[in-house]
Enzyme design. Sequence first.
Site, short mmCIF file in Angstrom:
data_model
loop_
_atom_site.label_atom_id
_atom_site.label_comp_id
_atom_site.label_asym_id
_atom_site.label_seq_id
_atom_site.Cartn_x
_atom_site.Cartn_y
_atom_site.Cartn_z
N ASN A 71 -0.93 -8.60 0.49
CA ASN A 71 0.42 -9.14 0.24
C ASN A 71 1.41 -8.69 1.33
OD1 ASN A 71 0.82 -6.45 -0.35
ND2 ASN A 71 1.31 -6.75 -2.52
N HIS A 73 1.85 -5.54 2.36
CA HIS A 73 2.43 -4.21 2.22
C HIS A 73 1.90 -3.24 3.27
CE1 HIS A 73 -0.76 -2.70 -0.95
NE2 HIS A 73 -1.06 -2.20 0.23
C1 GLP Z 1 -3.67 0.40 -0.05
C2 GLP Z 1 -2.95 1.51 0.75
C3 GLP Z 1 -2.53 1.02 2.11
C4 GLP Z 1 -3.67 0.23 2.71
C5 GLP Z 1 -3.86 -1.04 1.93
C6 GLP Z 1 -5.06 -1.86 2.38
O1 GLP Z 1 -3.04 0.06 -1.23
N1 GLP Z 1 -1.87 2.13 0.12
O2 GLP Z 1 -2.15 2.12 2.91
O3 GLP Z 1 -3.36 -0.10 4.05
O4 GLP Z 1 -3.90 -0.82 0.55
O5 GLP Z 1 -6.25 -1.30 1.93
P1 GLP Z 1 -7.67 -1.64 2.49
O6 GLP Z 1 -7.72 -1.04 3.86
O7 GLP Z 1 -8.64 -0.97 1.57
O8 GLP Z 1 -7.78 -3.12 2.52
#
Ligand code: GLP
Length: 241
Positions: free
Chosen positions: A136, A138
């Site tokens: 999304n 973030h």
């Molecule tokens: C999580 C973390 C983030 C991370 C994101 C993506 O919620 N808080 O810091 O970058 O989600 O995660 P992933 O790398 O497992 O796709």
Amino acid sequence: MRIIVVDNYEEMSKRAALMITSQVTLKPDSVLGLATGDTPLGMYEELVKLYNKKEVDFKEVRTFNLDEYYGLDPENPQSYYSFMNKNLFDKVDISKNNINMPDGMVKDVNDFCLLYENKIKTLGGIDMQVLGIGGNGHIGFNEPNVNFEAQTHLVNLNEQTIEANSRFFKSIEDVPVKAISMGIKTIMNSKKIILLANGLNKAEAIAKAVNGKINPSIPASILQLHNDVTIIIDKEAASLL
Ligand code: GLP
């Protein structure tokens, strides 16, 4: 923004590890901002390999992690504290005193967040911040409709994030609904930023972050205003650029 598109996850991980290694070689007591999640796992593996080959050491490195679930004991295997120990800290020569992580069990959250910010400032700011990106848009746990001015603070996780992160927990009910996260302002104050992304499920977020309007609904879009961001992505994550 510099955008480096590589063939695959392995290439992405190697490129990122090399950037960190160069940073630490140039400044052995660098302050690194670190991320968790599946995305940087390969980068940590590469860093450990480089450390074992004596191409980098972490003796003087100081670290600050981006975020931590609120209400999760650090010893819980799903805590970001456990993640960091398992994937990096226990495998290299970093001094435990130089590791800073948000404390998910802290009673006075506001006080803790202020102290976290002050410590970052006292150590001269973050030299290189590693970021992943949520589907999304973030960064850290700064969810859509973010306040771009926020520093480290307590956040409510949104449904999409809780669902995405439920893969690490026994059931979705076990996923904490709050987290302590560096704010966008904390992240933007870093001297250099590397954002990593791989896979088709990140393509839309990457396209919006890089080419979309700077907009609180896509927290990562604010990175367009930072003067030293390197985005390292595989072909799939780059497919909508
Ligand atoms: C999580 C973390 C983030 C991370 C994101 C993506 O919620 N808080 O810091 O970058 O989600 O995660 P992933 O790398 O497992 O796709």
